[in-house]
Enzyme design. Structure first.
Site, mmCIF file in Angstrom:
data_model
loop_
_atom_site.group_PDB
_atom_site.id
_atom_site.type_symbol
_atom_site.label_atom_id
_atom_site.label_comp_id
_atom_site.label_asym_id
_atom_site.label_seq_id
_atom_site.Cartn_x
_atom_site.Cartn_y
_atom_site.Cartn_z
ATOM 1 C CB SER A 123 -0.956 0.019 1.203
ATOM 2 O OG SER A 123 -0.245 0.133 2.412
ATOM 3 C CE LYS A 160 -3.096 2.172 4.050
ATOM 4 N NZ LYS A 160 -2.405 0.966 4.573
#
Length: 206
Positions: A123, A160
């Protein structure tokens, strides 16, 4: 040998060391030997350069002029644990999934408590890849734009980029195939969503 003498003088002075003190540490009878070396009047044998480097906390390469930036030969490091996973609700110090260790500088270690975490998934590519190790400072909050480690719904931690706004936060992947994770302030409390640290370094092994 004038250049090496100049570097010796610079390092000695940066450490607040007198010529007398340096002479004593090196076994010279008096400071005149150091003074002659620093002015380039006397040469130094290679073996003695090693002694100078050790006592002046630098490298032979720097004293000889092979490196232009003075480096410490005794730079201390702090060892931290690298974790394979972090689950919500488990204090970092209680996690037993320790897969490796990494070293960080004493300067960095003084700024907080740190752990390493191995990244799983894609990701955050291309900047952070599957299998990379990130160095994380433990903290419960961060600023917009920071890369954070967060836990959601009691599952394993995710890496993230954080975006904060008035009504909540977004956890944003670098990989455009992943949609941002949006959480309202109510969801942050109820799920819960917890920031457990900020990524400060990336360690990649080839």
């Amino acid at each position: 040998m004038a250049d090496i003498g100049k570097r010796i003088k610079e390092k000695r002075e940066s450490l607040g060391m007198t010529q007398e003190e340096l002479a004593a540490k090196l076994g010279y009878k008096n400071k005149s030997s150091i003074a002659k070396i620093e002015t380039g009047t006397n040469d130094i044998v290679q073996s003695k350069v090693v002694e100078f480097a050790n006592i002046l906390d630098t490298t032979v390469a720097y004293l000889m002029g092979w490196e232009t930036i003075p480096k410490s030969s005794k730079r201390k490091a702090v060892v931290i644990n690298v974790l394979g996973r972090v689950a919500a609700g488990i204090p970092i110090e209680a996690v037993e999934d320790i897969i490796d260790t990494e070293e960080i500088t004493e300067e960095l270690a003084r700024t907080g408590t740190f752990f390493g975490l191995q990244i799983h998934g894609d990701s955050m590519i291309p900047s952070i890849c599957d299998g990379d190790i990130v160095i994380v400072r433990q903290q419960e909050d961060a600023e917009t734009g920071d890369i954070v480690i967060a836990t959601v719904n009691g599952t394993d931690a995710t890496c993230k980029r954080l975006r904060k706004y008035k009504d909540g936060i977004e956890l944003i992947a670098n990989n455009p195939t992943y949609e941002p994770l949006d959480f309202s302030n109510q969801e942050i409390t109820e799920k819960p969503v917890r920031i457990i640290g900020k990524v400060v370094e990336l360690r990649r092994k080839f």
